[in-house]
Write a protein that holds these residues in place. Structure first.
Motif, PDB file in Angstrom:
ATOM      1  N   PHE A   1      62.574  36.432  41.041  1.00  0.00           N
ATOM      2  CA  PHE A   1      61.907  37.727  40.889  1.00  0.00           C
ATOM      3  C   PHE A   1      60.390  37.633  41.086  1.00  0.00           C
ATOM      4  CE2 PHE A   1      65.795  38.368  38.152  1.00  0.00           C
ATOM      5  CZ  PHE A   1      66.451  39.137  39.091  1.00  0.00           C
ATOM      6  N   ALA A   2      59.971  36.581  41.796  1.00  0.00           N
ATOM      7  CA  ALA A   2      58.537  36.363  42.017  1.00  0.00           C
ATOM      8  C   ALA A   2      57.897  37.539  42.757  1.00  0.00           C
ATOM      9  CB  ALA A   2      58.315  35.067  42.790  1.00  0.00           C
ATOM     10  N   GLY A   3      58.700  38.271  43.509  1.00  0.00           N
ATOM     11  CA  GLY A   3      58.171  39.393  44.277  1.00  0.00           C
ATOM     12  C   GLY A   3      57.600  40.501  43.404  1.00  0.00           C
ATOM     13  N   LEU A   4      58.052  40.572  42.140  1.00  0.00           N
ATOM     14  CA  LEU A   4      57.529  41.599  41.231  1.00  0.00           C
ATOM     15  C   LEU A   4      56.049  41.364  40.942  1.00  0.00           C
ATOM     16  CD1 LEU A   4      60.472  41.811  38.673  1.00  0.00           C
ATOM     17  CD2 LEU A   4      59.742  43.600  40.252  1.00  0.00           C
ATOM     18  N   ARG A   5      55.606  40.125  41.151  1.00  0.00           N
ATOM     19  CA  ARG A   5      54.204  39.779  40.911  1.00  0.00           C
ATOM     20  C   ARG A   5      53.468  39.474  42.205  1.00  0.00           C
ATOM     21  NH1 ARG A   5      57.500  38.699  37.533  1.00  0.00           N
ATOM     22  NH2 ARG A   5      57.234  39.555  35.465  1.00  0.00           N
ATOM     23  N   ASP A   6      53.993  39.994  43.281  1.00  0.00           N
ATOM     24  CA  ASP A   6      53.425  39.712  44.598  1.00  0.00           C
ATOM     25  C   ASP A   6      53.215  41.056  45.306  1.00  0.00           C
ATOM     26  OD1 ASP A   6      52.599  38.376  46.812  1.00  0.00           O
ATOM     27  OD2 ASP A   6      54.510  37.398  47.238  1.00  0.00           O
ATOM     28  N   ASP A   7      52.062  41.225  45.910  1.00  0.00           N
ATOM     29  CA  ASP A   7      51.781  42.484  46.597  1.00  0.00           C
ATOM     30  C   ASP A   7      51.998  42.304  48.103  1.00  0.00           C
ATOM     31  OD1 ASP A   7      50.881  44.846  47.577  1.00  0.00           O
ATOM     32  OD2 ASP A   7      48.761  44.476  47.115  1.00  0.00           O
ATOM     33  N   PRO A   8      53.086  42.858  48.642  1.00  0.00           N
ATOM     34  CA  PRO A   8      53.400  42.656  50.063  1.00  0.00           C
ATOM     35  C   PRO A   8      52.258  43.110  50.978  1.00  0.00           C
ATOM     36  CG  PRO A   8      55.195  43.798  48.937  1.00  0.00           C
ATOM     37  CD  PRO A   8      54.051  43.733  47.973  1.00  0.00           C
ATOM     38  N   ALA A   9      51.550  44.154  50.565  1.00  0.00           N
ATOM     39  CA  ALA A   9      50.471  44.687  51.408  1.00  0.00           C
ATOM     40  C   ALA A   9      49.348  43.672  51.597  1.00  0.00           C
ATOM     41  CB  ALA A   9      49.921  45.973  50.793  1.00  0.00           C
ATOM     42  N   SER A  10      49.217  42.755  50.642  1.00  0.00           N
ATOM     43  CA  SER A  10      48.119  41.778  50.728  1.00  0.00           C
ATOM     44  C   SER A  10      48.265  40.886  51.955  1.00  0.00           C
ATOM     45  CB  SER A  10      48.062  40.925  49.455  1.00  0.00           C
ATOM     46  OG  SER A  10      49.187  40.075  49.383  1.00  0.00           O
ATOM     47  N   TYR A  11      49.495  40.728  52.465  1.00  0.00           N
ATOM     48  CA  TYR A  11      49.699  39.861  53.626  1.00  0.00           C
ATOM     49  C   TYR A  11      49.299  40.531  54.937  1.00  0.00           C
ATOM     50  CZ  TYR A  11      52.166  37.153  50.199  1.00  0.00           C
ATOM     51  OH  TYR A  11      52.466  36.435  49.078  1.00  0.00           O
ATOM     52  N   LEU A  12      49.056  41.826  54.870  1.00  0.00           N
ATOM     53  CA  LEU A  12      48.719  42.538  56.102  1.00  0.00           C
ATOM     54  C   LEU A  12      47.266  42.988  56.120  1.00  0.00           C
ATOM     55  CD1 LEU A  12      51.972  44.663  56.453  1.00  0.00           C
ATOM     56  CD2 LEU A  12      51.412  42.497  57.558  1.00  0.00           C
ATOM     57  N   GLU A  13      46.501  42.529  55.137  1.00  0.00           N
ATOM     58  CA  GLU A  13      45.098  42.936  55.080  1.00  0.00           C
ATOM     59  C   GLU A  13      44.300  42.384  56.253  1.00  0.00           C
ATOM     60  OE1 GLU A  13      43.828  41.994  51.117  1.00  0.00           O
ATOM     61  OE2 GLU A  13      44.871  43.767  50.367  1.00  0.00           O
TER      62      GLU A  13
ATOM     63  N   ASP B   1      52.506  51.549  58.136  1.00  0.00           N
ATOM     64  CA  ASP B   1      51.288  51.955  57.435  1.00  0.00           C
ATOM     65  C   ASP B   1      50.112  51.032  57.683  1.00  0.00           C
ATOM     66  OD1 ASP B   1      51.949  54.134  55.869  1.00  0.00           O
ATOM     67  OD2 ASP B   1      50.831  53.205  54.190  1.00  0.00           O
ATOM     68  N   ARG B   2      50.329  49.771  57.381  1.00  0.00           N
ATOM     69  CA  ARG B   2      49.223  48.810  57.353  1.00  0.00           C
ATOM     70  C   ARG B   2      48.801  48.349  58.742  1.00  0.00           C
ATOM     71  NH1 ARG B   2      47.258  48.113  52.033  1.00  0.00           N
ATOM     72  NH2 ARG B   2      48.464  49.775  51.062  1.00  0.00           N
ATOM     73  N   LEU B   3      49.751  48.324  59.690  1.00  0.00           N
ATOM     74  CA  LEU B   3      49.375  47.895  61.047  1.00  0.00           C
ATOM     75  C   LEU B   3      49.036  49.104  61.914  1.00  0.00           C
ATOM     76  CD1 LEU B   3      52.036  45.106  61.759  1.00  0.00           C
ATOM     77  CD2 LEU B   3      49.663  44.832  61.022  1.00  0.00           C
ATOM     78  N   ASP B   4      49.237  50.295  61.367  1.00  0.00           N
ATOM     79  CA  ASP B   4      49.042  51.513  62.141  1.00  0.00           C
ATOM     80  C   ASP B   4      49.799  51.399  63.471  1.00  0.00           C
ATOM     81  OD1 ASP B   4      48.071  54.017  62.817  1.00  0.00           O
ATOM     82  OD2 ASP B   4      46.332  53.167  63.854  1.00  0.00           O
ATOM     83  N   ALA B   5      51.036  50.893  63.399  1.00  0.00           N
ATOM     84  CA  ALA B   5      51.831  50.636  64.607  1.00  0.00           C
ATOM     85  C   ALA B   5      52.297  51.939  65.243  1.00  0.00           C
ATOM     86  CB  ALA B   5      53.035  49.773  64.247  1.00  0.00           C
TER      87      ALA B   5
ATOM     88  N   LEU C   1      54.796  38.378  58.468  1.00  0.00           N
ATOM     89  CA  LEU C   1      55.995  39.235  58.426  1.00  0.00           C
ATOM     90  C   LEU C   1      57.022  38.624  57.486  1.00  0.00           C
ATOM     91  CD1 LEU C   1      56.495  40.176  62.203  1.00  0.00           C
ATOM     92  CD2 LEU C   1      55.473  41.571  60.394  1.00  0.00           C
ATOM     93  N   ALA C   2      57.159  37.308  57.573  1.00  0.00           N
ATOM     94  CA  ALA C   2      58.120  36.625  56.705  1.00  0.00           C
ATOM     95  C   ALA C   2      57.704  36.729  55.241  1.00  0.00           C
ATOM     96  CB  ALA C   2      58.250  35.162  57.133  1.00  0.00           C
ATOM     97  N   ARG C   3      56.391  36.677  54.987  1.00  0.00           N
ATOM     98  CA  ARG C   3      55.903  36.793  53.612  1.00  0.00           C
ATOM     99  C   ARG C   3      56.166  38.194  53.042  1.00  0.00           C
ATOM    100  NH1 ARG C   3      54.565  32.257  51.083  1.00  0.00           N
ATOM    101  NH2 ARG C   3      52.577  32.956  50.218  1.00  0.00           N
ATOM    102  N   VAL C   4      56.017  39.191  53.896  1.00  0.00           N
ATOM    103  CA  VAL C   4      56.285  40.574  53.465  1.00  0.00           C
ATOM    104  C   VAL C   4      57.758  40.716  53.066  1.00  0.00           C
ATOM    105  CG1 VAL C   4      56.503  42.955  54.279  1.00  0.00           C
ATOM    106  CG2 VAL C   4      54.417  41.651  54.777  1.00  0.00           C
ATOM    107  N   VAL C   5      58.638  40.182  53.923  1.00  0.00           N
ATOM    108  CA  VAL C   5      60.075  40.249  53.633  1.00  0.00           C
ATOM    109  C   VAL C   5      60.361  39.587  52.289  1.00  0.00           C
ATOM    110  CG1 VAL C   5      62.356  39.402  54.354  1.00  0.00           C
ATOM    111  CG2 VAL C   5      60.768  40.331  56.065  1.00  0.00           C
ATOM    112  N   GLU C   6      59.767  38.411  52.088  1.00  0.00           N
ATOM    113  CA  GLU C   6      60.036  37.667  50.863  1.00  0.00           C
ATOM    114  C   GLU C   6      59.516  38.403  49.620  1.00  0.00           C
ATOM    115  OE1 GLU C   6      60.326  33.405  51.032  1.00  0.00           O
ATOM    116  OE2 GLU C   6      58.662  33.312  49.598  1.00  0.00           O
TER     117      GLU C   6
END
Ligand SMILES: [Zn+2]
Length: 193
Positions: free
Chosen positions: A46-58, A134-138, A107-112
């Protein structure tokens, strides 16, 4: 996301009660360390609960590249929030940049980060897609997840080998049928249609 650290002693107590409740003796030798072991395992699962996925796309970098970027077969495992049993499989991600790309490892970090929490496959698929959009404005994003759920293979209807496929298509991947077809082809290697 929560800033609160996991309460390992509360988890260990709960596991002890659960063992008692199913009629086991939590004091017997084989089970003595189980409550603490489960607590430590949950920290990882459950480490993802303490991980901000958006931080990997900054830190995306600007690129002239405007063709589709595809990353297939990102392995993941998660915990089904209905049964707290694992489901696992592969995530395939594609996006059409609008001048901003990110490292493939991100991308892999976001998934995780999204996978390592109590989850549903449908929500996992959408969360990844919407964050990238959102973050990549793709211009478009497509995410496909293929997974097997142990809550389906070891209990209930017991369908071992059944693979659940979910997808989320956004932007041009949703509105433009040629782009969508190209994305689906690249994402699935021509497999799933
Ligand atoms: Zn389940």
């Amino acid at each position: 996301m929560t800033e609160q650290p996991q309460d390992n002693s509360a988890i260990a107590d709960a596991v002890r009660s659960m063992l008692e409740a199913i009629g086991e003796d939590p004091g017997r030798e084989g089970l003595a360390d189980t409550p603490d072991r489960v607590a430590r395992m949950y920290e990882e699962l459950f480490a993802g609960l303490r991980d901000d996925p958006a931080s990997y796309l900054e830190v995306g970098f600007s690129e002239e590249y405007d063709e589709m970027v595809v990353l297939r077969d990102i392995p993941f495992h998660s915990m089904c929030e209905h049964h707290l049993l694992p489901f696992m499989g592969k995530t395939h991600v594609a996006y059409l940049p609008r001048g901003k790309v990110c490292g493939l490892s991100k991308l892999a970090r976001v998934v995780e980060a999204y996978a390592r929490r109590p989850q549903l496959q449908e929500r996992l698929t959408q969360e990844i897609a919407h964050l990238l959009m959102d973050r990549l404005d793709a211009k478009g994003v497509g995410v496909i997840i293929e997974a097997t759920h142990t809550c389906m293979t070891i209990r209930g209807v017991k369908k071992p080998g059944a693979v659940m496929v979910t997808s989320c298509m956004l932007g041009l991947f949703r509105s433009n049928s040629a782009t969508r077809a190209e994305a689906m082809d690249l994402l699935t290697g021509g497999g799933v249609k």
